[in-house]
Design a protein around this motif. Structure first.
Motif, PDB file in Angstrom:
ATOM      1  N   THR A 104       0.764  -1.209  -0.010  1.00  0.00           N
ATOM      2  CA  THR A 104      -0.006   0.159  -0.042  1.00  0.00           C
ATOM      3  C   THR A 104       0.869   1.443  -0.069  1.00  0.00           C
ATOM      4  O   THR A 104       0.613   2.172  -0.640  1.00  0.00           O
ATOM      5  CB  THR A 104      -1.068   0.228   1.319  1.00  0.00           C
ATOM      6  OG1 THR A 104      -1.779  -1.141   1.230  1.00  0.00           O
ATOM      7  CG2 THR A 104      -1.925   1.100   1.186  1.00  0.00           C
ATOM      8  N   GLU A 109       0.869   4.144  -3.123  1.00  0.00           N
ATOM      9  CA  GLU A 109       0.835   5.589  -2.440  1.00  0.00           C
ATOM     10  C   GLU A 109       2.115   6.543  -2.845  1.00  0.00           C
ATOM     11  O   GLU A 109       1.812   7.548  -3.395  1.00  0.00           O
ATOM     12  CB  GLU A 109       0.582   5.910  -1.060  1.00  0.00           C
ATOM     13  CG  GLU A 109      -0.657   5.349  -0.620  1.00  0.00           C
ATOM     14  CD  GLU A 109      -0.950   5.338   0.775  1.00  0.00           C
ATOM     15  OE1 GLU A 109      -0.045   5.763   1.433  1.00  0.00           O
ATOM     16  OE2 GLU A 109      -2.182   4.977   1.291  1.00  0.00           O
ATOM     17  N   THR A 149       2.075   9.396  -5.617  1.00  0.00           N
ATOM     18  CA  THR A 149       2.511  10.826  -5.163  1.00  0.00           C
ATOM     19  C   THR A 149       3.721  11.532  -5.965  1.00  0.00           C
ATOM     20  O   THR A 149       3.880  12.599  -6.464  1.00  0.00           O
ATOM     21  CB  THR A 149       3.125  10.723  -3.650  1.00  0.00           C
ATOM     22  OG1 THR A 149       1.861  10.304  -2.910  1.00  0.00           O
ATOM     23  CG2 THR A 149       3.605  12.257  -3.276  1.00  0.00           C
TER      24      THR A 149
END
Length: 620
Positions: A469, A473, A477
């Motif tokens: 996870t 992310e 980003t």
């Protein structure tokens, strides 16, 4: 017979007796004991006499060369008839036979030398008349002696006839045959040859009214210029008057190269006054006095002149041959050429040695560079091999780490609790594991594998899910950051372009730009599609880039100024500039100004604009 009176000798007391007394002994005293005068009287001596006059003449007018006969090149103008220097042979013409008389030259007949001037010739002729005139001799007017005297005077008193006569009489035209000569013989042979030919050297003379025969009127307001020199080919040239001959000396073995060069330069461009008209008349057998008419006489003169030019050409060829042979046999030139050759060879040798030294240094440098390059290549090769080996090892370790991670996750997926984390989807778990394999480095994978081994199965798989996870992310980003960076770069580029356009719009229009604007408005008339875009592109390709808004604004300014200046140009035939149509001007957006107000023009720009409008009207 007379007897000699004998006096008796005197005694010591002054009385005489019959006994002869002995003379006193000779006493020799040293010079230091003599009484010499302390001061001597001075006397001033005035030089005089013919010898002193001859010395001064030679000193003031030194001869450049001497004839083989020994006569100096100084003119005879300064010599008197009875001077010891003027050794003139006197011949009694009455004692000669007719054949001997014909063999005598004109100078021998008048008892003068070849350097005599006109006054000396007249005096000699008058003197000869007193001796050989028929009224004095009673031999009649057909006397051959007097006719010879008269012919000699007629020829020598005329400068042109005398030049032709002197050009052929008593002159040795032979030149050395060439070839190697000894130094002593070279100076003797060639010195005499040049001295003979110096007889016809030109003396500098200035043109005078008497010589030219014409008097030029002097114009007012102009100064009299320096008289021009008389050409030796001119009939006014008199070789027996004028300045000295400016021939450099022949020199000897001690002469310098500049002096030798000056001598040969003089003879290479030797200017001779020798006239072959007399000899040409003899060769062509033309006597102008016996011509029957003017046409025949003119034809004879032309033939004589043609032959004379041919002889003069041969004469200059002979002089050039003499100079060439002298230069070829001159030991001084050979010596200087040899020195020059040795110096040149020395310079070439020195240059060759320098080149060899430079080549040696270059080769040594190349060898050092090659060695350094070889060492560097070996080091780079070893480094590459080491890096390659390291990379291969890292790839191998990374491959093992990925395999270990896949194996651990596959073993853990058999647990129902673990499979519940991915909703019992093996494909989803494999996608996450592959994401970790592609996103994590070797160290991160090893740390993750160690963490998985130290924990229980469920906790370990939860850690895998958490790392997955976070990785997703992080990638999202990062993508956002890259997208934001691209947007920021585009915004900065747009701002820079806008600033550039504003700076260009604020810049005054040059004469060339106004000319392009006039041409573009003519090329793209009103009513056309995208007219101002085409005009803007036309101006941008020719000069500074201009937007269509700038072009419209400038065009409006030109139209306004042209309308204001129209009353002042009523006499002009140019038509007013047509305003742009309504459909040509784009409608500005709401809330924005259509066109920015341009800056105020200077007087110089206004003048240039008016000149441009007058030069390029709207009808172009």
């Amino acid at each position: 017979m007379c007897k000699a009176n004998k006096e008796p000798p005197m005694t010591s007391n002054g009385t005489s007796n019959g006994v002869s007394a002995k003379p006193p002994p000779l006493q020799i005293r040293p010079g230091s004991s003599l009484k010499w005068p302390t001061t001597l009287p001075t006397r001033r001596i005035q030089c005089a006499g013919q010898a002193y006059v001859s010395y001064q003449s030679n000193r003031l007018h030194p001869p450049t060369m001497e004839d083989p006969s020994g006569s100096s090149s100084v003119p005879e103008l300064a010599l008197e008839e009875d001077s010891p220097r003027s050794k003139i042979p006197v011949v009694d013409l009455f004692s000669l036979s007719d054949e001997q008389l014909k063999k005598q030259n004109h100078y021998t007949i008048l008892s003068i030398t070849m350097t005599s001037n006109s006054d000396r010739i007249k005096r000699a002729y008058h003197k000869a008349c007193l001796k050989y005139h028929p009224d004095k001799t009673g031999r009649g007017e057909d006397d051959e002696v007097f006719l010879s005297v008269k012919t000699a005077f007629d020829v020598l008193s005329d400068v042109n006839k005398r030049k032709g006569y002197d050009s052929t009489i008593d002159f040795d035209e032979s030149i050395p045959a060439g070839g190697p000569l000894s130094d002593r013989k070279f100076y003797k042979v060639y010195g005499a040859a040049f001295a003979r030919n110096l007889r016809f050297a030109v003396r500098a003379q200035k043109a005078t009214p008497a010589a030219s025969g014409k008097k030029k009127k002097k114009k007012k307001g102009r100064k009299s210029s320096t008289p021009e020199e008389i050409s030796p080919d001119s009939s006014n040239y008199n070789p027996y008057d004028g300045g000295e001959i400016t021939c450099p000396p022949f020199g000897d073995s001690t002469a310098t190269l500049p002096a030798i060069s000056a001598f040969y330069e003089y003879w290479t461009h030797f200017d001779s006054w020798r006239d072959f008209s007399y000899k040409a008349a003899e060769l062509t057998e033309h006597d102008t006095e016996t011509a029957d008419c003017r046409e025949e006489k003119r034809w004879m003169l032309k033939e004589i002149e043609r032959k004379s030019r041919s002889l003069k050409k041969d004469e200059m060829g002979r002089i050039n041959t003499l100079v060439e042979r002298a230069m070829a046999a001159d030991p001084r030139l050979k010596r200087f050429r040899n020195q020059e050759r040795l110096e040149k060879e020395g310079k070439e040798k020195e240059k060759q040695l320098q080149l060899e030294a430079e080549e040696k240094v270059r080769k040594e440098k190349e060898e050092v560079e090659k060695k350094e390059e070889a060492i560097r290549a070996i080091a780079e090769k070893k480094e590459k091999e080491s890096a390659k080996g390291k990379k291969e090892r890292e790839k191998k370790l990374l491959r093992k780490a990925k395999q270990s991670l896949r194996k651990l996750t596959m073993e853990a997926f058999a647990n129902p609790k673990v499979s519940a984390l991915w909703n019992a989807s093996l494909e989803t778990m494999n996608d996450d594991v592959e994401l970790l394999c592609t996103s994590l480095s070797l160290e991160e994978l090893n740390d993750l594998i160690e963490a998985l081994r130290d924990r229980e199965t469920l906790e370990a798989m939860k850690l895998v899910l958490t790392v997955t996870t976070e990785t997703k992310e992080g990638n999202h980003t990062q993508k956002k950051k890259l997208a934001a960076q691209r947007l920021e770069n585009r915004r900065k580029a747009a701002l820079a372009e806008e600033e550039k356009k504003k700076a260009t719009a604020m810049k005054p229009w040059s004469k060339e730009e106004l000319t392009c604007l006039a041409k573009a408005t003519k090329k793209y008339p009103a009513g056309g599609r995208n007219r101002w875009d085409a005009i803007s592109n036309f101006i941008s390709n020719s000069s500074v880039p201009r937007s269509k808004e700038d072009c419209i604004a400038q065009y409006n300014i030109l139209v306004a100024r042209s309308t204001a200046l129209e009353p002042m140009r009523k006499a002009s035939t140019t038509a007013p500039v047509k305003a742009p149509a309504a459909n040509d001007v784009p409608i500005p957006a709401e809330g924005k100004a259509a066109v920015a107000t341009p800056p105020i023009w200077t007087e110089e720009q206004d003048t240039m604009l008016q000149d441009g409008l007058a030069k390029f009207p709207s009808k172009m």
